[in-house]
Design a protein around this motif. Structure first.
Motif, PDB file in Angstrom:
ATOM      1  N   ASP A  45      26.374  12.234  23.644  1.00 43.85           N
ATOM      2  CA  ASP A  45      25.702  11.886  24.729  1.00 43.85           C
ATOM      3  C   ASP A  45      24.469  11.154  24.336  1.00 43.85           C
ATOM      4  O   ASP A  45      23.712  10.080  24.645  1.00 43.85           O
ATOM      5  N   LEU A  46      23.592  11.747  23.263  1.00 41.17           N
ATOM      6  CA  LEU A  46      22.318  11.225  22.695  1.00 41.17           C
ATOM      7  C   LEU A  46      22.568   9.948  22.105  1.00 41.17           C
ATOM      8  O   LEU A  46      21.860   9.065  22.169  1.00 41.17           O
ATOM      9  N   GLU A  78      26.828  17.122  23.297  1.00 40.52           N
ATOM     10  CA  GLU A  78      25.498  16.541  23.340  1.00 40.52           C
ATOM     11  C   GLU A  78      25.203  15.399  22.146  1.00 40.52           C
ATOM     12  O   GLU A  78      24.499  14.497  22.546  1.00 40.52           O
ATOM     13  N   GLY A 137      18.472   9.195  23.929  1.00 40.10           N
ATOM     14  CA  GLY A 137      17.430  10.243  24.318  1.00 40.10           C
ATOM     15  C   GLY A 137      17.228  11.371  23.400  1.00 40.10           C
ATOM     16  O   GLY A 137      17.858  11.400  22.580  1.00 40.10           O
ATOM     17  N   THR A 138      16.469  12.287  23.908  1.00 47.23           N
ATOM     18  CA  THR A 138      16.155  13.359  23.023  1.00 47.23           C
ATOM     19  C   THR A 138      16.833  14.666  23.629  1.00 47.23           C
ATOM     20  O   THR A 138      17.061  14.406  24.947  1.00 47.23           O
ATOM     21  N   PRO A 139      17.057  15.412  22.997  1.00 53.72           N
ATOM     22  CA  PRO A 139      17.939  16.826  23.448  1.00 53.72           C
ATOM     23  C   PRO A 139      16.899  17.456  24.526  1.00 53.72           C
ATOM     24  O   PRO A 139      15.825  17.756  24.384  1.00 53.72           O
TER      25      PRO A 139
END
Length: 146
Positions: free
Chosen positions: A126-127, A123, A132-134
């Protein structure tokens, strides 16, 4: 001392291994007969001889000392034929039967379990890549100490 030995012998993996060895010994003649009586005669009919024992054979020194690379090649080819026969005659049909049974019973294929630390690192990666935000309910929302 005897209790420890009893515990060791009664472990599931020891019993499973013993059963596998016995079944392998019992199944070996089935595969050997398949290879010796069906597959090797077919190969012999196609290429003219059943083994490569005299291929690349030469005498070393005086007397009866021969180096036979062909004998080694024969053993390797026999191993590959046995492995292929075992795969196509036993493993592949068994996998198909298990797959059909699971489909009939509605059993979904096992999903790969992802360890929490690996999920969190994925995660984070990917962030960082997407900026983006989780997502709610993601590994980042869970307390690792809980």
């Amino acid at each position: 001392m005897l209790q420890g030995f009893k515990d060791f012998i009664m472990k599931g993996n020891v019993v499973d291994l013993a059963v596998a060895v016995i079944m392998g010994g019992a199944f070996a003649p089935v595969i050997t007969t398949l290879v010796d009586s069906i597959i090797m005669p077919l190969i012999s009919g196609l290429i003219g001889f059943p083994s490569f024992d005299q291929f690349l054979a030469f005498q070393v020194g005086d007397g009866e000392n021969y180096v036979r690379f062909g004998a080694w090649l024969t053993v390797i080819i026999n191993f590959l034929i046995i492995a292929a026969a075992l795969y196509f005659v036993v493993v592949m049909p068994m996998n198909k039967m298990i797959e059909a049974r699971n489909k009939r019973l509605g059993i979904a294929p096992d999903e790969e379990e992802v360890e929490p630390d690996v999920a969190l690192l994925t995660e984070i990666r990917d962030l960082l890549a997407g900026g983006g935000t989780p997502k709610p309910g993601s590994a980042a929302d869970k307390d690792p100490n809980a």
